[in-house]
Scaffold this active site. Structure first.
Site, PDB file in Angstrom:
ATOM      1  N   GLN A  41     -23.441 -21.075   4.864  1.00 45.57           N
ATOM      2  CA  GLN A  41     -22.612 -20.782   3.699  1.00 45.57           C
ATOM      3  C   GLN A  41     -21.947 -19.409   3.751  1.00 45.57           C
ATOM      4  O   GLN A  41     -20.959 -19.178   3.055  1.00 45.57           O
ATOM      5  CB  GLN A  41     -23.438 -20.916   2.424  1.00 45.57           C
ATOM      6  CG  GLN A  41     -23.881 -22.348   2.162  1.00 45.57           C
ATOM      7  CD  GLN A  41     -24.751 -22.464   0.935  1.00 45.57           C
ATOM      8  OE1 GLN A  41     -25.964 -22.389   1.019  1.00 45.57           O
ATOM      9  NE2 GLN A  41     -24.143 -22.645  -0.222  1.00 45.57           N
ATOM     10  N   HIS A  61     -15.368 -30.829   9.728  1.00 49.08           N
ATOM     11  CA  HIS A  61     -14.256 -30.972  10.663  1.00 49.08           C
ATOM     12  C   HIS A  61     -13.730 -32.410  10.709  1.00 49.08           C
ATOM     13  O   HIS A  61     -12.514 -32.638  10.772  1.00 49.08           O
ATOM     14  CB  HIS A  61     -14.678 -30.553  12.066  1.00 49.08           C
ATOM     15  CG  HIS A  61     -15.007 -29.094  12.174  1.00 49.08           C
ATOM     16  ND1 HIS A  61     -15.561 -28.539  13.315  1.00 49.08           N
ATOM     17  CD2 HIS A  61     -14.866 -28.060  11.298  1.00 49.08           C
ATOM     18  CE1 HIS A  61     -15.756 -27.246  13.121  1.00 49.08           C
ATOM     19  NE2 HIS A  61     -15.337 -26.937  11.908  1.00 49.08           N
ATOM     20  N   ASP A  74     -16.451 -22.413   8.560  1.00 44.64           N
ATOM     21  CA  ASP A  74     -16.052 -21.847   9.851  1.00 44.64           C
ATOM     22  C   ASP A  74     -15.954 -20.317   9.799  1.00 44.64           C
ATOM     23  O   ASP A  74     -16.367 -19.617  10.725  1.00 44.64           O
ATOM     24  CB  ASP A  74     -14.702 -22.417  10.289  1.00 44.64           C
ATOM     25  CG  ASP A  74     -14.789 -23.863  10.759  1.00 44.64           C
ATOM     26  OD1 ASP A  74     -15.898 -24.440  10.699  1.00 44.64           O
ATOM     27  OD2 ASP A  74     -13.760 -24.415  11.164  1.00 44.64           O
ATOM     28  N   ARG A  99     -33.370 -13.067   0.532  1.00 43.21           N
ATOM     29  CA  ARG A  99     -33.663 -14.361   1.145  1.00 43.21           C
ATOM     30  C   ARG A  99     -32.464 -14.801   1.981  1.00 43.21           C
ATOM     31  O   ARG A  99     -31.361 -14.987   1.466  1.00 43.21           O
ATOM     32  CB  ARG A  99     -33.965 -15.414   0.074  1.00 43.21           C
ATOM     33  CG  ARG A  99     -34.292 -16.763   0.694  1.00 43.21           C
ATOM     34  CD  ARG A  99     -34.336 -17.898  -0.292  1.00 43.21           C
ATOM     35  NE  ARG A  99     -34.367 -19.149   0.453  1.00 43.21           N
ATOM     36  CZ  ARG A  99     -34.094 -20.336  -0.061  1.00 43.21           C
ATOM     37  NH1 ARG A  99     -33.759 -20.461  -1.331  1.00 43.21           N
ATOM     38  NH2 ARG A  99     -34.143 -21.422   0.700  1.00 43.21           N
ATOM     39  N   HIS A 144     -31.907 -24.391   6.529  1.00 50.64           N
ATOM     40  CA  HIS A 144     -31.166 -24.528   5.281  1.00 50.64           C
ATOM     41  C   HIS A 144     -29.987 -25.476   5.504  1.00 50.64           C
ATOM     42  O   HIS A 144     -28.814 -25.080   5.419  1.00 50.64           O
ATOM     43  CB  HIS A 144     -30.707 -23.169   4.774  1.00 50.64           C
ATOM     44  CG  HIS A 144     -30.393 -23.145   3.303  1.00 50.64           C
ATOM     45  ND1 HIS A 144     -30.980 -22.270   2.425  1.00 50.64           N
ATOM     46  CD2 HIS A 144     -29.541 -23.906   2.553  1.00 50.64           C
ATOM     47  CE1 HIS A 144     -30.501 -22.475   1.200  1.00 50.64           C
ATOM     48  NE2 HIS A 144     -29.624 -23.465   1.263  1.00 50.64           N
ATOM     49  N   ASN A 188     -35.412 -25.861   3.312  1.00 53.72           N
ATOM     50  CA  ASN A 188     -34.873 -25.718   1.967  1.00 53.72           C
ATOM     51  C   ASN A 188     -34.573 -27.066   1.330  1.00 53.72           C
ATOM     52  O   ASN A 188     -33.874 -27.896   1.900  1.00 53.72           O
ATOM     53  CB  ASN A 188     -33.580 -24.894   1.990  1.00 53.72           C
ATOM     54  CG  ASN A 188     -33.047 -24.634   0.605  1.00 53.72           C
ATOM     55  OD1 ASN A 188     -33.638 -23.877  -0.167  1.00 53.72           O
ATOM     56  ND2 ASN A 188     -31.933 -25.271   0.257  1.00 53.72           N
ATOM     57  N   GLU A 189     -35.128 -27.282   0.136  1.00 57.61           N
ATOM     58  CA  GLU A 189     -34.846 -28.455  -0.677  1.00 57.61           C
ATOM     59  C   GLU A 189     -34.855 -29.750   0.141  1.00 57.61           C
ATOM     60  O   GLU A 189     -33.826 -30.400   0.340  1.00 57.61           O
ATOM     61  CB  GLU A 189     -33.502 -28.275  -1.397  1.00 57.61           C
ATOM     62  CG  GLU A 189     -33.506 -27.066  -2.318  1.00 57.61           C
ATOM     63  CD  GLU A 189     -32.187 -26.796  -3.007  1.00 57.61           C
ATOM     64  OE1 GLU A 189     -32.164 -25.997  -3.947  1.00 57.61           O
ATOM     65  OE2 GLU A 189     -31.171 -27.400  -2.588  1.00 57.61           O
ATOM     66  N   ASN A 335     -36.724 -23.673  -6.571  1.00 54.46           N
ATOM     67  CA  ASN A 335     -35.298 -23.511  -6.849  1.00 54.46           C
ATOM     68  C   ASN A 335     -34.990 -24.278  -8.130  1.00 54.46           C
ATOM     69  O   ASN A 335     -35.222 -25.494  -8.197  1.00 54.46           O
ATOM     70  CB  ASN A 335     -34.438 -24.075  -5.714  1.00 54.46           C
ATOM     71  CG  ASN A 335     -34.626 -23.337  -4.411  1.00 54.46           C
ATOM     72  OD1 ASN A 335     -35.253 -22.284  -4.348  1.00 54.46           O
ATOM     73  ND2 ASN A 335     -34.079 -23.892  -3.338  1.00 54.46           N
ATOM     74  N   TYR A 337     -32.109 -24.795 -11.512  1.00 52.53           N
ATOM     75  CA  TYR A 337     -30.776 -24.495 -12.037  1.00 52.53           C
ATOM     76  C   TYR A 337     -30.559 -24.971 -13.470  1.00 52.53           C
ATOM     77  O   TYR A 337     -30.030 -24.244 -14.287  1.00 52.53           O
ATOM     78  CB  TYR A 337     -29.695 -25.096 -11.123  1.00 52.53           C
ATOM     79  CG  TYR A 337     -29.533 -24.340  -9.829  1.00 52.53           C
ATOM     80  CD1 TYR A 337     -28.640 -23.284  -9.729  1.00 52.53           C
ATOM     81  CD2 TYR A 337     -30.286 -24.663  -8.710  1.00 52.53           C
ATOM     82  CE1 TYR A 337     -28.494 -22.562  -8.546  1.00 52.53           C
ATOM     83  CE2 TYR A 337     -30.157 -23.954  -7.527  1.00 52.53           C
ATOM     84  CZ  TYR A 337     -29.264 -22.906  -7.443  1.00 52.53           C
ATOM     85  OH  TYR A 337     -29.136 -22.191  -6.269  1.00 52.53           O
ATOM     86  N   GLU A 404     -34.383 -19.608  -5.907  1.00 51.76           N
ATOM     87  CA  GLU A 404     -32.971 -19.787  -6.275  1.00 51.76           C
ATOM     88  C   GLU A 404     -32.882 -20.020  -7.776  1.00 51.76           C
ATOM     89  O   GLU A 404     -33.640 -20.813  -8.337  1.00 51.76           O
ATOM     90  CB  GLU A 404     -32.320 -20.984  -5.570  1.00 51.76           C
ATOM     91  CG  GLU A 404     -32.023 -20.794  -4.102  1.00 51.76           C
ATOM     92  CD  GLU A 404     -31.288 -21.990  -3.503  1.00 51.76           C
ATOM     93  OE1 GLU A 404     -30.548 -22.674  -4.249  1.00 51.76           O
ATOM     94  OE2 GLU A 404     -31.454 -22.241  -2.304  1.00 51.76           O
TER      95      GLU A 404
END
Length: 512
Positions: A41, A61, A74, A99, A144, A188-189, A335, A337, A404
């Site tokens: 990311q 892509h 990218d 992290r 991740h 992760n997750e 995590n 939200y 998170e």
């Protein structure tokens, strides 16, 4: 995590019944604040220094139409080259930890241990050395979501052979970085990793976009659990005595409430959703008896039978595997939200899929404020407190590190809604600690900087620090929320107006 942190938390005073008027609680001295990012990311440099292809390179892509703004990682935020600047943003806000994740394909271009990119290896040494010079604690995620494409060509997480490959990748990380990294996160997750095998039937399709609804999802999930356990035991057997680190797995889930609190059916639907989302990976690792949640096993077995399967689509653990997996964490990594309201969904068809197995209709609390760019992200801070209490009641007194928690908008520098989000969520976090005795030991904001947000690309910004993605240099500018978080870290408490604001955002305040 260190028992002294837990002891400090448990010594905090309990307050009276009128929380809104009397609630005064500060974060204890040992409580850690940080921010989070992930390699794909933010790093960019997708084809630099020998890095191999990952599934997200291939996905963006080959299928740019699947990304809202047809973008990719990218270039992203160029953190591969600007990591020192990012580390200093952590330091400027007074945070204790950062992290980050390691790109498997940057270390091992194909994912195989016989092909190592030394430039990739040295890059992360530089990152961790710079953190050490600044007094920043690295909390490092091994995986991740950016699986080497070669691993996916072999079947990815749905192929049980990946367990040994992931274990060898982890062994290499421990050997290279174990002296510098004391907090490890494996995968992760994992539920969202597995969602990549649900194909077009997923609520949010993602790489590798394998069309195996209701089957691949659970096969991948099964191997993800076993992969995590294998890495934990590897560390225990070969590295822990010397390196003295800690390992967990970051688990995510929304908190689920009944749409109608007086409806027994809605209450059962919410209980099932919490068990089949957070509990899917929590129960095998943190549960007293291990294994998958019984309600999940029963539901999927019954649906599989109705669909004509001779066995359940949810794989079974052997008794030996249950014992092998149980307890394979040193702390609970969460995590979180937002919150959904749920009611049972009437069956209209019999076709394998995750959504049919869950069997609910879900909606956001309509009376609460919602992100202007992400309709699923409602500011519902009470859900965090309830989820923390659920974890404690269901799995015991594990130290909890929130890895998170964050709010996405269109990229405003004067990001008042993000401030309200963090102010009210941190207020509920303090209530969980001080009033409910939940042992939370740290909190990471998602995210340190604006970044590539998977299927929504750069249309949603989560950063405390703005990134100008039209500038080739990817300039960083601190937002108003960065100063707000810095003030909380400095004073160790949340301004009282956010305690009051939290009362306005109660899940039960307005009749549904």
């Amino acid at each position: 995590m260190a028992s002294c942190i837990l002891a400090t938390i448990l010594q905090l005073l309990l307050f009276g019944q009128s929380e809104a008027k009397k609630f005064k609680c500060s974060f204890p001295p040992g409580f850690m604040f940080g921010a989070a990012t992930a390699a794909y990311q933010v790093e960019g440099a997708w084809d630099v220094d020998g890095r191999g292809l990952s599934i997200w390179d291939t996905y963006t892509h080959n299928s740019p139409q699947e990304i809202k703004d047809h973008s990719s990682g990218d270039v992203a935020a160029l953190s591969y080259f600007k990591y020192k600047e990012d580390n200093r943003l952590i330091r400027q806000m007074g945070m204790q930890f950062y992290r980050v994740s390691i790109s498997w394909s940057r270390i091992m271009p194909t994912g195989l241990p016989n092909n190592i990119s030394r430039k990739g290896v040295e890059h992360y040494h530089k990152v961790f050395d710079d953190m050490a010079n600044l007094g920043i604690i690295p909390v490092v995620t091994m995986y991740h979501w950016d699986l080497p494409q070669y691993m996916q060509d072999l079947g990815g997480w749905a192929n049980p052979s990946i367990i040994k490959y992931f274990k060898e990748y982890a062994r290499f990380l421990f050997q290279e970085y174990g002296a510098k990294v004391k907090y490890w996160l494996t995968i992760n997750e994992p539920d969202l990793v597995a969602l990549g095998y649900e194909g077009p039937y997923a609520s949010a399709p993602r790489a590798p976009s394998v069309d195996a609804p209701g089957v691949g999802y659970y096969l991948a999930g099964h191997n993800l659990v076993l992969s995590h356990a294998a890495v934990y035991h590897l560390y225990d057997d070969e590295f822990r005595d010397k390196q003295k680190g800690n390992i967990s797995i970051p688990l995510q889930a929304f908190w689920y409430e009944p749409l109608n609190p007086k409806s027994a059916e809605d209450k059962a639907a919410a209980e099932r959703m919490n068990a089949q989302t957070l509990g899917w990976f929590s129960q095998p690792i943190f549960g007293k008896n291990g294994d998958y949640p019984q309600i999940m096993k029963d539901t999927i077995a019954q649906r599989s039978k109705e669909e004509g399967f001779p066995w359940s689509r949810l794989p079974e653990f052997t008794p030996q595997e249950i014992e092998y997996i149980k307890g394979t964490a040193d702390y609970y990594s969460l995590n979180h939200y937002s919150t959904y309201l749920v009611t049972p969904k009437k069956d209209g068809w019999r076709k394998p899929s995750l959504l049919n197995d869950l069997g609910v209709n879900q909606t956001s609390p309509s009376w609460l404020p919602v992100s202007p760019v992400l309709p699923w992200l409602t500011i519902a801070p009470q859900g965090l407190r309830r989820q923390l209490n659920y974890i404690k009641q269901k799995y015991g007194n594990w130290d909890i590190l929130i890895t998170e928690n964050g709010y996405g908008d269109a990229g405003d520098l004067d990001d008042e809604n993000r401030i309200i989000y963090h102010g009210t969520y941190l207020t509920e976090l303090l209530k969980a600690m001080c009033l409910d005795n939940v042992p939370v030991v740290g909190y990471a904001v998602w995210s340190l900087i604006d970044n590539f947000q998977w299927r929504v690309g750069y249309t949603a910004k989560f950063g405390l620090n703005y990134v100008n993605f039209t500038d080739p240099a990817r300039q960083r500018i601190s937002k108003k929320s960065a100063a707000f978080i810095k003030d909380i870290i400095t004073t160790r408490h949340v301004p009282h107006k956010y305690v009051k604001k939290d009362e306005e955002l109660e899940l039960d305040r307005i009749p549904r």
